[in-house]
Motif scaffolding. Structure first.
Motif, PDB file in Angstrom:
ATOM      1  N   PRO A  26     -25.100  11.401   9.855  1.00  0.00           N
ATOM      2  CA  PRO A  26     -26.217  10.459   9.748  1.00  0.00           C
ATOM      3  C   PRO A  26     -26.942  10.621   8.411  1.00  0.00           C
ATOM      4  O   PRO A  26     -26.740  11.600   7.693  1.00  0.00           O
ATOM      5  N   ASP A  27     -27.793   9.660   8.107  1.00  0.00           N
ATOM      6  CA  ASP A  27     -28.598   9.740   6.887  1.00  0.00           C
ATOM      7  C   ASP A  27     -29.702  10.781   7.019  1.00  0.00           C
ATOM      8  O   ASP A  27     -30.065  11.437   6.052  1.00  0.00           O
ATOM      9  N   ALA A  28     -30.255  10.890   8.232  1.00  0.00           N
ATOM     10  CA  ALA A  28     -31.390  11.785   8.451  1.00  0.00           C
ATOM     11  C   ALA A  28     -31.307  12.443   9.822  1.00  0.00           C
ATOM     12  O   ALA A  28     -30.699  11.902  10.747  1.00  0.00           O
ATOM     13  N   VAL A  29     -31.943  13.592   9.931  1.00  0.00           N
ATOM     14  CA  VAL A  29     -32.022  14.342  11.187  1.00  0.00           C
ATOM     15  C   VAL A  29     -33.491  14.677  11.424  1.00  0.00           C
ATOM     16  O   VAL A  29     -34.162  15.187  10.522  1.00  0.00           O
ATOM     17  N   LEU A  30     -33.978  14.369  12.624  1.00  0.00           N
ATOM     18  CA  LEU A  30     -35.299  14.815  13.058  1.00  0.00           C
ATOM     19  C   LEU A  30     -35.054  15.968  14.001  1.00  0.00           C
ATOM     20  O   LEU A  30     -34.396  15.801  15.028  1.00  0.00           O
ATOM     21  N   CYS A  31     -35.563  17.145  13.666  1.00  0.00           N
ATOM     22  CA  CYS A  31     -35.181  18.361  14.371  1.00  0.00           C
ATOM     23  C   CYS A  31     -36.395  19.175  14.792  1.00  0.00           C
ATOM     24  O   CYS A  31     -37.209  19.571  13.946  1.00  0.00           O
ATOM     25  N   ASP A  32     -36.494  19.431  16.092  1.00  0.00           N
ATOM     26  CA  ASP A  32     -37.544  20.305  16.607  1.00  0.00           C
ATOM     27  C   ASP A  32     -37.234  21.733  16.171  1.00  0.00           C
ATOM     28  O   ASP A  32     -36.068  22.126  16.081  1.00  0.00           O
ATOM     29  N   PRO A  73     -25.573  18.870   2.414  1.00  0.00           N
ATOM     30  CA  PRO A  73     -26.891  18.829   1.777  1.00  0.00           C
ATOM     31  C   PRO A  73     -27.441  17.421   1.565  1.00  0.00           C
ATOM     32  O   PRO A  73     -28.643  17.252   1.370  1.00  0.00           O
ATOM     33  N   GLU A  74     -26.577  16.414   1.619  1.00  0.00           N
ATOM     34  CA  GLU A  74     -27.051  15.037   1.437  1.00  0.00           C
ATOM     35  C   GLU A  74     -27.761  14.488   2.667  1.00  0.00           C
ATOM     36  O   GLU A  74     -28.465  13.486   2.585  1.00  0.00           O
ATOM     37  N   VAL A  75     -27.625  15.136   3.823  1.00  0.00           N
ATOM     38  CA  VAL A  75     -28.310  14.711   5.043  1.00  0.00           C
ATOM     39  C   VAL A  75     -29.755  15.195   4.971  1.00  0.00           C
ATOM     40  O   VAL A  75     -30.007  16.390   4.796  1.00  0.00           O
ATOM     41  N   GLU A  76     -30.685  14.274   5.086  1.00  0.00           N
ATOM     42  CA  GLU A  76     -32.104  14.631   5.022  1.00  0.00           C
ATOM     43  C   GLU A  76     -32.550  15.181   6.377  1.00  0.00           C
ATOM     44  O   GLU A  76     -32.338  14.545   7.400  1.00  0.00           O
ATOM     45  N   VAL A  77     -33.162  16.361   6.371  1.00  0.00           N
ATOM     46  CA  VAL A  77     -33.617  16.986   7.604  1.00  0.00           C
ATOM     47  C   VAL A  77     -35.142  17.051   7.589  1.00  0.00           C
ATOM     48  O   VAL A  77     -35.743  17.539   6.632  1.00  0.00           O
ATOM     49  N   TYR A  78     -35.738  16.545   8.653  1.00  0.00           N
ATOM     50  CA  TYR A  78     -37.179  16.591   8.866  1.00  0.00           C
ATOM     51  C   TYR A  78     -37.419  17.472  10.094  1.00  0.00           C
ATOM     52  O   TYR A  78     -36.848  17.221  11.149  1.00  0.00           O
ATOM     53  N   LEU A  79     -38.260  18.490   9.964  1.00  0.00           N
ATOM     54  CA  LEU A  79     -38.539  19.381  11.078  1.00  0.00           C
ATOM     55  C   LEU A  79     -39.821  18.954  11.793  1.00  0.00           C
ATOM     56  O   LEU A  79     -40.771  18.481  11.158  1.00  0.00           O
ATOM     57  N   LEU A  80     -39.810  19.143  13.113  1.00  0.00           N
ATOM     58  CA  LEU A  80     -40.960  18.839  13.962  1.00  0.00           C
ATOM     59  C   LEU A  80     -41.302  20.083  14.759  1.00  0.00           C
ATOM     60  O   LEU A  80     -40.406  20.817  15.174  1.00  0.00           O
ATOM     61  N   ALA A  97     -35.910  21.346   3.803  1.00  0.00           N
ATOM     62  CA  ALA A  97     -36.361  20.233   4.656  1.00  0.00           C
ATOM     63  C   ALA A  97     -37.049  19.176   3.806  1.00  0.00           C
ATOM     64  O   ALA A  97     -37.742  19.492   2.836  1.00  0.00           O
ATOM     65  N   ARG A  98     -36.851  17.899   4.180  1.00  0.00           N
ATOM     66  CA  ARG A  98     -37.520  16.785   3.497  1.00  0.00           C
ATOM     67  C   ARG A  98     -38.973  16.670   3.923  1.00  0.00           C
ATOM     68  O   ARG A  98     -39.784  16.087   3.211  1.00  0.00           O
TER      69      ARG A  98
END
Length: 143
Positions: free
Chosen positions: A68-74, A94-101, A118-119
């Motif tokens: 995927p383009d991005a990952v939203l990750c707890d 590394p091209e996958v953007e990861v956002y942590l929650l 993380a982005r």
């Protein structure tokens, strides 16, 4: 409309239909939170959820397969942590953007997330709108 204008119009429509949505994978072990995130993301034009996982190893495997383009990750997962997911994805994709929650959005966690690539890092209790805005901005860049 003349023939020339019709060709330009048709060409513009073809370009518009070739733009693909931003794909997002969710890493969260709470079904209720997954549902809430899916609803929130579904309301953003140009964004689609492509899957979810509640365990770090399942998430890493799925993301590397689906790309995927991005990952939203707890951060806190039933097995492993969001930092485990972030480390693995940053090393292997590394091209996958990861956002942590997290509900524990302390400065040390935020700094660690940034250091690991993380982005963004968002507090699930107070910053979901900011997370939504970050994903919407990502989608706007692609379109």
């Amino acid at each position: 409309m003349g023939a020339r204008a019709a060709r330009r119009h048709t060409a513009a429509m073809q370009v518009a239909t070739q733009i693909r949505p931003v794909s997002v994978f969710l890493v969260e072990d709470s079904a209720q939170v997954v549902q809430r995130l899916e609803e929130m993301l579904g309301a953003i034009e140009g964004v689609r959820t492509v899957g979810s996982a509640g365990r770090a190893d399942d998430a890493i495997r799925s993301v590397l397969t689906l790309h995927p383009d991005a990952v939203l990750c707890d951060v806190s997962l039933a097995q492993g942590t969001g930092f485990d997911v972030l480390r693995a994805l940053h090393a292997q994709a590394p091209e996958v953007e990861v956002y942590l929650l997290s509900t524990v959005a302390t400065e040390p966690y935020r700094r660690l997330a940034e250091r690991l690539g993380a982005r963004g890092f968002f507090d699930k209790t107070t910053e979901l709108e900011r997370m939504r805005d970050a994903v919407a901005a990502r989608a706007a860049l692609q379109h």
